[in-house]
Design an enzyme around this catalytic site. Structure first.
Site, PDB file in Angstrom:
ATOM      1  N   ASP A   1       0.828  -1.212   0.000  1.00  0.00           N
ATOM      2  CA  ASP A   1       0.000   0.000   0.000  1.00  0.00           C
ATOM      3  C   ASP A   1       0.861   1.261   0.000  1.00  0.00           C
ATOM      4  O   ASP A   1       2.079   1.208   0.264  1.00  0.00           O
ATOM      5  CB  ASP A   1      -0.918  -0.028   1.232  1.00  0.00           C
ATOM      6  CG  ASP A   1      -2.264   0.626   0.968  1.00  0.00           C
ATOM      7  OD1 ASP A   1      -2.345   1.480   0.067  1.00  0.00           O
ATOM      8  OD2 ASP A   1      -3.228   0.290   1.675  1.00  0.00           O
TER       9      ASP A   1
ATOM     10  N   ASP B   1     -10.659   2.252  -3.309  1.00  0.00           N
ATOM     11  CA  ASP B   1     -11.167   1.918  -1.975  1.00  0.00           C
ATOM     12  C   ASP B   1     -12.693   1.921  -1.964  1.00  0.00           C
ATOM     13  O   ASP B   1     -13.314   1.512  -0.986  1.00  0.00           O
ATOM     14  CB  ASP B   1     -10.654   2.926  -0.940  1.00  0.00           C
ATOM     15  CG  ASP B   1      -9.261   2.575  -0.448  1.00  0.00           C
ATOM     16  OD1 ASP B   1      -8.773   1.476  -0.774  1.00  0.00           O
ATOM     17  OD2 ASP B   1      -8.651   3.401   0.263  1.00  0.00           O
TER      18      ASP B   1
HETATM   19  C1  GLA Z   1      -5.700   1.808   2.272  1.00  0.00           C
HETATM   20  C2  GLA Z   1      -6.146   0.644   1.408  1.00  0.00           C
HETATM   21  C3  GLA Z   1      -7.234  -0.121   2.129  1.00  0.00           C
HETATM   22  C4  GLA Z   1      -6.695  -0.597   3.463  1.00  0.00           C
HETATM   23  C5  GLA Z   1      -6.181   0.569   4.283  1.00  0.00           C
HETATM   24  C6  GLA Z   1      -5.462   0.095   5.531  1.00  0.00           C
HETATM   25  O1  GLA Z   1      -6.698   2.760   2.405  1.00  0.00           O
HETATM   26  O2  GLA Z   1      -6.558   1.064   0.150  1.00  0.00           O
HETATM   27  O3  GLA Z   1      -7.673  -1.213   1.357  1.00  0.00           O
HETATM   28  O4  GLA Z   1      -5.660  -1.516   3.232  1.00  0.00           O
HETATM   29  O5  GLA Z   1      -5.268   1.367   3.531  1.00  0.00           O
HETATM   30  O6  GLA Z   1      -4.982   1.120   6.308  1.00  0.00           O
END
Ligand code: GLA
Length: 748
Positions: free
Chosen positions: A488, A558
């Site tokens: 990420d 997301d």
């Molecule tokens: C980001 C990702 C999510 C999740 C969060 C965790 O927003 O896109 O899918 O993994 O971080 O903190």
């Protein structure tokens, strides 16, 4: 030991040339000498790069410039393109040097359109005029060497053509042989010149967090259009992809020129007509805040800019790119394995992880047919919220007193592989790593620093940061049986200073950071050949053909609302294959819009890509478990078609359409999968009749309904011609309804 710039280049290039080798190896196996993908005519000094459907040509004109000549449908084997001849100046305001379309125009002479290269020399000279010096051809790989008319600055232009798709890979290497340092102020991978026309429509993909992949369409006007990221990474706002279509081009017919830049840092693509309305597309490093000191003897490599042409409309442009990504770009190319059905715990538990809780979820996930269990954020350091712990990639012993091993063993015993979330490039100021190395973050000393999600960006351009991150990740994967990392990246750069670096070298950050990121990913894969990686950046903030060389899948957004996802997924597929497009089934109402939808609708939306489940399974009723079991089993039977087949966007959900439908057809043509969605019916109108595409009109296909209902009397078996011409009437009525139909070829 510090790596030199050239060593770094070698690492990045190694991966790129793997693509080149891949491309070059194809014609060798199949071709006859006459069908050589690259021809050079000594008498006209014309280069011709050809694939099945495409010809791309340029030549050396009478001044010695490398002049673009042709890019479009395949020319006949006996057609002879005339030698390049520079354009006469249309007026005193547009001298010939700037008006003539060049393959890699440097800023010098009289250039008023976007330069591919701009250099500033220590004596104040900023004029650069590149002329042809020599070239080498090796199969489908061509290198043309250009040199400035008086100073020893050389540019290697690299071309590769994929004989199947006609997709070209172009990049440039800038070499400083002047004996003194100089500054590269702007450096593109390529300039693409399209035929003249006043009816081009530029297609691009824009968005923001939780709303990525919106297809924008606008005419190419006289002024320049800029697509870019200044954020240090690819960005949610614009994706480094373009398609230029002529008026009248539709989803399935008409000429389209398209391209994608393989770079995960700040980037820019400009589109502009020249004085004769020929379109110039230039792309590479973003020149904003860019300055790269090139020491005597050093070289700077550009990213690779891929581009192609088709007469088959935007749909065919997408399909060519999809196939190209699957067979030439992805780490498992040319035969990526099917994406496993994944479970991710983020939306179910957020930071509240416990060993027992994760085991419970894993047991339920296994029960419905999940193949990979992924534990998301919160397993490490003091990570109870987004305020602390980033940077400390050590198991949180309060949450996992016995370490990760018991959970991993349980997951394996349940028949799944285990994946873990990491965000290696970031640090919370409240972390042991930051307390140990406060000098490791991007910032301008003595200036305020912008935190986002309570985190700062580590300066990955530093070799010690790069080596530290590699070591930590390598240990994590070595010590635990981890099959998958969700990588990420949850903020963009701000105050991009590089403390400790010489002021004149600080902006190398824009290049070195990304090269080191690629270096880590590549090394991890080499050391752990079974490891798979997902590129995530708060959703789709880092999806491009650069990172896709090292990552098996990406997280498009997301936003997991199944209806919003339909248009996100539709936009995504213009540039990228559904084979990398992760999509989760999450809980209802969805956190994004508080929209409530049935579990079946959520599954069908996610089944358009690489299926995952991100719901709190502990709250599911028995009937939900049964629905999930059934649909996951169905998905396994169609996933190769959905992930790696040819995609037809039959009805786009764009522009507020209440309907949307896609069809995928397997590479062997034996299976077609249709998904159809209805937002809400109104005024008693029926769902639009659906006409399938690309079936064999003579062959027989058996219809199988996974969800939804075709109208009474629909045959269970009919010819391809029937399904394409008479089509299928689906009985979709109400709100948020969906159907999934499979057609299996019954005849051989
Ligand atoms: C980001 C990702 C999510 C999740 C969060 C965790 O927003 O896109 O899918 O993994 O971080 O903190």
């Amino acid at each position: 030991m510090r790596r030199t710039r050239l060593e770094n280049d070698t690492v990045t290039r190694a991966r790129v040339s793997m693509i080149f080798v891949c491309l070059a190896s194809i014609p060798a196996a199949q071709a006859e000498p006459a069908a050589a993908p690259i021809r050079y005519d000594e008498s006209t000094r014309v280069f011709e790069l050809s694939a099945e459907q495409v010809t791309y040509a340029f030549g050396v004109n009478e001044r010695g410039e490398l002049q673009s000549l042709y890019w479009g449908g395949r020319l006949g084997a006996d057609d002879v393109l005339p030698a390049a001849k520079s354009d006469a100046a249309p007026s005193s305001f547009d001298p010939s040097t700037g008006a003539t379309p060049q393959e890699y125009p440097a800023w010098g002479s009289a250039l008023y359109t976007e330069p591919a290269l701009k250099i500033s020399f220590p004596d104040g000279n900023r004029d650069l005029v590149l002329h042809y010096l020599s070239h080498t051809v090796n199969g489908a790989h061509l290198v043309v060497l250009l040199k400035d008319v008086s100073r020893d600055v050389r540019v290697q232009l690299r071309y590769d053509i994929d004989p199947d798709s006609g997709i070209l890979a172009r990049s440039a290497r800038i070499e400083n042989h002047t004996g003194k340092a100089l500054f590269v102020q702007q450096s593109a991978a390529a300039t693409w010149n399209l035929p003249a026309g006043d009816d081009y429509l530029l297609h691009s993909l824009s968005g923001r967090w939780a709303a990525e992949w919106h297809l924008d369409r606008r005419p190419v006007l006289a002024s320049q259009t800029v697509l870019e990221s200044r954020r240090g990474s690819t960005g949610h706002q614009n994706n480094p992809w373009f398609a230029l279509a002529r008026a009248g081009t539709s989803e399935e017919s008409g000429p389209v020129w398209f391209g994608a830049l393989a770079w995960s840092g700040s980037w820019r693509i400009t589109v502009e007509p020249d004085v004769k309305r020929r379109i110039r597309v230039t792309g590479g490093y973003n020149p904003f805040d860019f300055s790269y000191r090139l020491a005597a003897g050093a070289a700077l490599e550009s990213p690779v800019f891929f581009a192609g042409y088709t007469q088959g409309g935007l749909g065919e442009a997408s399909r060519l790119l999809h196939r190209f990504e699957l067979t030439h770009v992805l780490p498992q190319a040319p035969h990526p394995r099917a994406r496993p059905v994944l479970y991710n715990s983020w939306e179910a538990t957020e930071f509240n992880l416990t060993e027992a809780g994760q085991m419970k979820l894993a047991e339920m996930a296994a029960q419905i047919g999940v193949e990979r269990f992924v534990m998301d954020d919160g397993w490490f350091g003091a990570r109870d919220s987004d305020r602390a712990g980033l940077g400390d990639w050590i198991v949180n012993r309060r949450k996992f007193p016995r370490g990760l091993q018991p959970l991993i063993e349980r997951v394996h015993a349940l028949g799944m592989d285990f994946g873990l979330w990491v965000e290696p490039e970031m640090v919370n100021p409240d972390s042991d790593l930051y307390r140990r190395h406060p000098d490791w973050v991007l910032n301008f000393p003595g200036r305020p620093r912008t935190e986002a999600r309570n985190q700062l960006v580590l300066n990955l351009a530093r070799q010690d940061v790069r080596d530290h991150l590699f070591r930590v990740l390598d240990e994590l994967v070595t010590q635990n049986d981890i099959g998958f990392l969700k990588w990420d990246y949850n903020r963009n750069w701000a105050e991009p200073g590089w403390p400790g670096q010489k002021p004149e070298d600080q902006q190398k950050l824009y290049v070195s950071y990304v090269e080191n990121l690629y270096w880590i990913l590549q090394r991890l894969r080499e050391r752990h050949p079974k490891l798979e990686i997902e590129s995530c950046s708060g959703g789709g903030g880092r999806v491009d053909l650069g990172i896709m060389r090292f990552t098996d899948e990406v997280w498009p957004s997301d936003n997991t609302d199944p209806f919003d996802r339909l248009s996100i997924q539709d936009g995504f597929t213009y540039a990228h294959t559904p084979g990398v497009m992760m999509a989760w089934v999450t809980d209802s109402p969805n956190w994004v819009n508080q929209r409530s939808t049935s579990l079946e609708y959520r599954f069908l939306s996610a089944m358009q890509g690489s299926l995952g489940v991100g719901a709190d399974l502990t709250r599911w009723r028995e009937q939900d478990v049964q629905t999930a079991k059934r649909l996951i089993a169905d998905y396994k039977g169609i996933r190769m078609t959905v992930q790696q087949g040819r995609l037809y966007r039959l009805i786009s959900p764009r522009d507020g359409s209440p309907y949307s439908a896609t069809q995928s057809i397997s590479s062997d043509g034996r299976q077609a999968v249709l998904f159809a969605f209805l937002h809400s019916s109104s005024m008693l109108y029926p769902y639009p009749r659906i006409h399938l595409k690309s079936l064999d009109p003579q062959a027989r296909y058996r219809l199988r309904v996974l969800a939804g209902k075709p109208e009474e009397g629909t045959p269970v078996e009919a010819s391809g011609g029937y399904w394409m011409s008479d089509g299928i009437q689906l009985m979709l009525k109400g709100d948020f309804q969906a159907a999934a139909i499979v057609l299996d070829r019954a005849t051989s």
